[in-house]
Design a protein around this motif. Sequence first.
Motif, short mmCIF file in Angstrom:
data_model
loop_
_atom_site.label_atom_id
_atom_site.label_comp_id
_atom_site.label_asym_id
_atom_site.label_seq_id
_atom_site.Cartn_x
_atom_site.Cartn_y
_atom_site.Cartn_z
N GLY A 1 0.71 -1.08 0.04
CA GLY A 1 0.15 0.11 0.06
C GLY A 1 0.81 1.31 0.09
N ALA A 2 2.01 1.38 0.54
CA ALA A 2 2.94 2.26 0.82
C ALA A 2 3.62 2.75 -0.54
CB ALA A 2 3.85 2.04 1.68
N LYS A 3 3.84 1.52 -1.08
CA LYS A 3 4.30 1.69 -2.48
C LYS A 3 3.60 2.25 -3.42
CE LYS A 3 6.62 -1.38 -6.10
NZ LYS A 3 5.85 -1.18 -7.16
N TYR A 4 2.19 1.71 -3.35
CA TYR A 4 1.30 2.29 -4.48
C TYR A 4 1.06 3.69 -4.19
CZ TYR A 4 -3.31 3.16 -6.80
OH TYR A 4 -4.32 3.69 -7.40
N ALA A 5 0.83 4.30 -3.00
CA ALA A 5 0.48 5.58 -2.62
C ALA A 5 1.97 6.46 -3.06
CB ALA A 5 0.43 5.78 -1.33
N ALA A 6 2.96 6.26 -3.04
CA ALA A 6 4.15 6.77 -3.45
C ALA A 6 4.15 6.81 -5.14
CB ALA A 6 5.69 5.99 -3.16
N GLU A 7 3.62 5.69 -5.74
CA GLU A 7 3.53 5.61 -7.13
C GLU A 7 2.70 6.62 -7.58
OE1 GLU A 7 4.85 0.97 -7.99
OE2 GLU A 7 2.78 1.79 -7.90
N GLN A 8 1.72 6.99 -6.80
CA GLN A 8 0.67 7.69 -7.16
C GLN A 8 0.56 9.15 -6.85
OE1 GLN A 8 -1.87 6.87 -9.36
NE2 GLN A 8 -1.07 4.92 -9.35
N GLY A 9 1.66 9.50 -6.20
CA GLY A 9 1.87 10.76 -5.54
C GLY A 9 1.04 11.10 -4.41
N LEU A 10 0.50 10.31 -3.87
CA LEU A 10 -0.55 10.47 -2.75
C LEU A 10 0.36 10.52 -1.45
CD1 LEU A 10 -3.56 7.95 -3.67
CD2 LEU A 10 -3.20 10.47 -4.32
N ASP A 11 1.50 10.09 -1.40
CA ASP A 11 2.05 9.92 -0.19
C ASP A 11 2.57 11.41 0.43
OD1 ASP A 11 3.89 10.14 -2.08
OD2 ASP A 11 5.45 9.43 -1.06
N VAL A 12 2.41 12.38 -0.41
CA VAL A 12 3.01 13.51 -0.30
C VAL A 12 1.84 14.46 0.62
CG1 VAL A 12 4.79 13.81 -2.05
CG2 VAL A 12 2.25 14.79 -2.43
N LEU A 13 0.69 14.03 0.47
CA LEU A 13 -0.50 14.65 1.05
C LEU A 13 -0.49 14.38 2.50
CD1 LEU A 13 -3.23 14.02 -1.73
CD2 LEU A 13 -1.88 16.32 -1.11
N TYR A 14 0.11 13.14 2.98
CA TYR A 14 -0.24 12.54 4.49
C TYR A 14 0.97 13.40 5.29
CZ TYR A 14 -3.38 9.20 2.54
OH TYR A 14 -4.59 8.63 1.99
N ASP A 15 0.76 13.37 6.62
CA ASP A 15 1.65 13.58 7.27
C ASP A 15 2.81 12.61 7.44
OD1 ASP A 15 0.65 16.35 8.91
OD2 ASP A 15 -0.98 14.99 8.77
N ARG A 16 2.27 11.34 7.47
CA ARG A 16 3.37 10.12 7.50
C ARG A 16 2.46 9.14 6.94
NH1 ARG A 16 4.53 6.86 12.86
NH2 ARG A 16 2.50 6.57 13.93
N VAL A 17 3.30 8.25 6.37
CA VAL A 17 2.79 6.76 5.99
C VAL A 17 3.46 5.77 6.88
CG1 VAL A 17 2.87 5.09 4.05
CG2 VAL A 17 2.65 7.64 3.73
#
Length: 324
Positions: free
Chosen positions: A63-79
């Motif tokens: 799930g963390a890999k997918y969020a990073a691939e989509q660029g969604l990880d930058v929206l969160y305070d942390r993953v």
Amino acid sequence: MALTAAHVAWTGPHRAGLRRHRDRALENGPYAMPVEEILTCVHGIRAWRAFHGGVELVTDTLGAKYAAEQGLDVLYDRVNTALDALDELDIDPLFYFAAGKSHLATLRRAPFAVIDTDLYLRSPIEGLDRGGFVFAHWESTGNAVYPPVAEVPNQGGADLSRWVFDTPAANMAISVFLDDEHRAAYAAASMEFMTGNAAPSATDPLVRQTFAEQRLAPAVARALGIDLRPVTGRFWIVEAERWDGPPHAGLFHHTWHHKRILRDHPELRPAYWRYLLEDLLWTFPDTYDLLMSAPGLGECAELIRRTRRDLEADGPSLLDWRKR
């Protein structure tokens, strides 16, 4: 009230063979979120941050890999990949597709919130300073989704006699744990119920997951004398598949009730994407660049561009709830 929320994304069900939301478009592909859920996920993060506070992603390695691939990880305070630990437990992901939410409740102290990735707020949640347990809305029981407690499969032998099952079911697309005694007792009860409870049964497979969340959370609260409050007085009548009570559109939007329609009529997806895009880009226009860069939104890139142009020229055309 400042309050941190979590999005929970456990890929265990996908890895076990249950495609996300049984979405026909994703049945044979890699782990992914459908377009409509990427849009609600982005909106959900931005809205919670605007109204209440920080947002983290609680997921696993995939799930963390997918969020990073989509660029969604930058929206969160942390993953946080704490859900990797679920793979070591005797919890069947084909029955308990939302077990990550219960597992998270074992790891956090109240107050904290969990919001589903297919929901976003349109206004702040009121009354959080009153404590208790706050959830999205009530749903009727005594039906195929919420049968009588005695008919719910309990092959692991969880002790349910401690809890008071005298309320409707609490839809937990929004779950705000404001009392730590309730949080801890609910988390333990839910995990106990799910563990070793996956043998075949005549009940709908959905029954066990909904019980582990939406029946147990209010039942534990009632046993402990904890205040229960829905965000909206809107009531979902499961057996009739219809709403009763006051409109809730100004409070939040939840894609759950649209998913079956979209599965059965995929030709309606672009129209629904347009609706979600109008709401997102009108409220948070600065999300445009992120939407255009997300690979999972590539198929609707032209729709994103057109929606922004139309909003700049004429404003929203589909957001009737704003007129109420």
